[in-house]
Design a protein around this motif. Structure first.
Motif, PDB file in Angstrom:
ATOM      1  N   ARG A  54       0.828  -1.206   0.000  1.00 16.84           N
ATOM      2  CA  ARG A  54       0.000   0.000   0.000  1.00 16.84           C
ATOM      3  C   ARG A  54       0.862   1.256   0.000  1.00 16.84           C
ATOM      4  O   ARG A  54       0.541   2.242  -0.674  1.00 16.84           O
ATOM      5  CB  ARG A  54      -0.938   0.002   1.214  1.00 16.84           C
ATOM      6  N   ARG A  55       1.958   1.227   0.752  1.00 20.59           N
ATOM      7  CA  ARG A  55       2.864   2.383   0.778  1.00 20.59           C
ATOM      8  C   ARG A  55       3.443   2.657  -0.602  1.00 20.59           C
ATOM      9  O   ARG A  55       3.463   3.800  -1.074  1.00 20.59           O
ATOM     10  CB  ARG A  55       4.003   2.138   1.774  1.00 20.59           C
ATOM     11  N   LEU A  56       3.903   1.608  -1.256  1.00 20.14           N
ATOM     12  CA  LEU A  56       4.512   1.786  -2.577  1.00 20.14           C
ATOM     13  C   LEU A  56       3.458   2.132  -3.632  1.00 20.14           C
ATOM     14  O   LEU A  56       3.759   2.856  -4.588  1.00 20.14           O
ATOM     15  CB  LEU A  56       5.284   0.531  -2.975  1.00 20.14           C
ATOM     16  N   ALA A  57       2.245   1.633  -3.454  1.00 19.47           N
ATOM     17  CA  ALA A  57       1.165   2.013  -4.371  1.00 19.47           C
ATOM     18  C   ALA A  57       0.857   3.502  -4.230  1.00 19.47           C
ATOM     19  O   ALA A  57       0.640   4.208  -5.222  1.00 19.47           O
ATOM     20  CB  ALA A  57      -0.081   1.176  -4.102  1.00 19.47           C
ATOM     21  N   GLY A  58       0.839   3.992  -2.997  1.00 21.73           N
ATOM     22  CA  GLY A  58       0.597   5.403  -2.763  1.00 21.73           C
ATOM     23  C   GLY A  58       1.691   6.296  -3.319  1.00 21.73           C
ATOM     24  O   GLY A  58       1.461   7.482  -3.592  1.00 21.73           O
ATOM     25  N   LEU A  62       3.845   0.780  -7.262  1.00 20.18           N
ATOM     26  CA  LEU A  62       3.074  -0.438  -7.493  1.00 20.18           C
ATOM     27  C   LEU A  62       1.622  -0.091  -7.797  1.00 20.18           C
ATOM     28  O   LEU A  62       1.126   0.963  -7.393  1.00 20.18           O
ATOM     29  CB  LEU A  62       3.148  -1.362  -6.278  1.00 20.18           C
ATOM     30  N   ALA A  63       0.952  -0.988  -8.486  1.00 14.89           N
ATOM     31  CA  ALA A  63      -0.470  -0.835  -8.772  1.00 14.89           C
ATOM     32  C   ALA A  63      -1.162  -2.165  -8.523  1.00 14.89           C
ATOM     33  O   ALA A  63      -0.716  -3.203  -9.017  1.00 14.89           O
ATOM     34  CB  ALA A  63      -0.686  -0.393 -10.216  1.00 14.89           C
ATOM     35  N   LEU A 176      -5.867   6.157 -10.500  1.00 18.63           N
ATOM     36  CA  LEU A 176      -5.950   4.749 -10.108  1.00 18.63           C
ATOM     37  C   LEU A 176      -4.572   4.174  -9.816  1.00 18.63           C
ATOM     38  O   LEU A 176      -4.424   3.319  -8.944  1.00 18.63           O
ATOM     39  CB  LEU A 176      -6.657   3.942 -11.186  1.00 18.63           C
ATOM     40  N   ARG A 177      -3.563   4.633 -10.539  1.00 20.51           N
ATOM     41  CA  ARG A 177      -2.202   4.184 -10.238  1.00 20.51           C
ATOM     42  C   ARG A 177      -1.738   4.706  -8.890  1.00 20.51           C
ATOM     43  O   ARG A 177      -1.061   3.999  -8.133  1.00 20.51           O
ATOM     44  CB  ARG A 177      -1.253   4.644 -11.340  1.00 20.51           C
TER      45      ARG A 177
END
Length: 220
Positions: A54-58, A62-63, A176-177
């Motif tokens: 979640r941290r890296l997606a934020g 990451l997606a 969304l990314r």
């Protein structure tokens, strides 16, 4: 292979995952291993792996694609200033969408023909089916909202939407990314509720639901 040895665990796990991405272990667009694989590699539990993702997606690295897994969206963290500019542009796009789509939803509820309603429902089904790839999902989402605007029978609103689509499309892909999730059950229910209001010719409800949905996007 390096393991997490210090706290906070999620932050350290995210750092290790980012280091592996930077080192080229997973190229852009690649699917990373699942939680059951990454947990033992990093020396942490599944919940910690989820938080690291979640941290890296934020941060745009990451997606998460529902039903498919987690994919590399960028090879490094987006700089804070760039992220702020990107977020500001997304917010501007959402505000413009509110101006167009809320009124269009109300008008569609009043003016739609049976053929218009069938087109909206087909577009809703196609939108629900596109849950594996962000770009295809956004395209299906745009087609859904365009069907509603077409049902409003206001050519100026439709022209505005069409001229705005290229910028809106990229902003929604970026959103969304950044958020790391899309095609959720709650999101799909919201869109079906909008369809239901249009089917019932309830313009007030359709407008309220459209506005609430778009404001939710702005708060992501």
């Amino acid at each position: 292979m390096a393991q997490v040895t210090r706290t906070p665990l999620a932050e350290q796990a995210a750092d290790l995952l980012l280091a592996r991405i930077r080192a080229g272990e997973w190229p852009l667009g690649a699917k990373i291993p699942g939680e059951n694989t990454l947990g033992p590699q990093l020396g942490v539990g599944r919940s910690t792996v989820r938080e690291a993702i979640r941290r890296l997606a934020g941060q745009g690295v990451l997606a998460t694609r529902q039903g498919s897994g987690v994919f590399v969206a960028a090879l490094d963290i987006v700089e804070d200033w760039s992220t702020s500019l990107q977020r500001a542009d997304i917010d501007s796009v959402i505000e413009a969408r509110i101006a167009i789509e809320v009124e269009a939803a109300a008008l569609a509820a009043e003016r739609r023909s049976p053929a218009d309603l069938r087109a909206i429902m087909r577009a809703a089904d196609e939108r629900a089916a596109q849950c594996n790839r962000i770009e295809a999902y956004v395209d299906a989402d745009i087609a859904f909202h365009r069907a509603i605007i077409a049902g409003a029978h206001n050519s100026i609103l439709l022209d505005l939407f069409d001229s705005f689509t290229p910028r809106s499309r990229q902003a929604m892909i970026d959103l969304l990314r950044l958020s790391g999730e899309f095609a959720t059950d709650a999101d799909q229910r919201t869109h079906l509720d909008i369809v239901g209001a249009i089917a019932d010719r309830d313009g007030r409800k359709a407008a309220i639901l459209a506005r609430e949905h778009l404001l939710t996007l702005k708060m992501r």
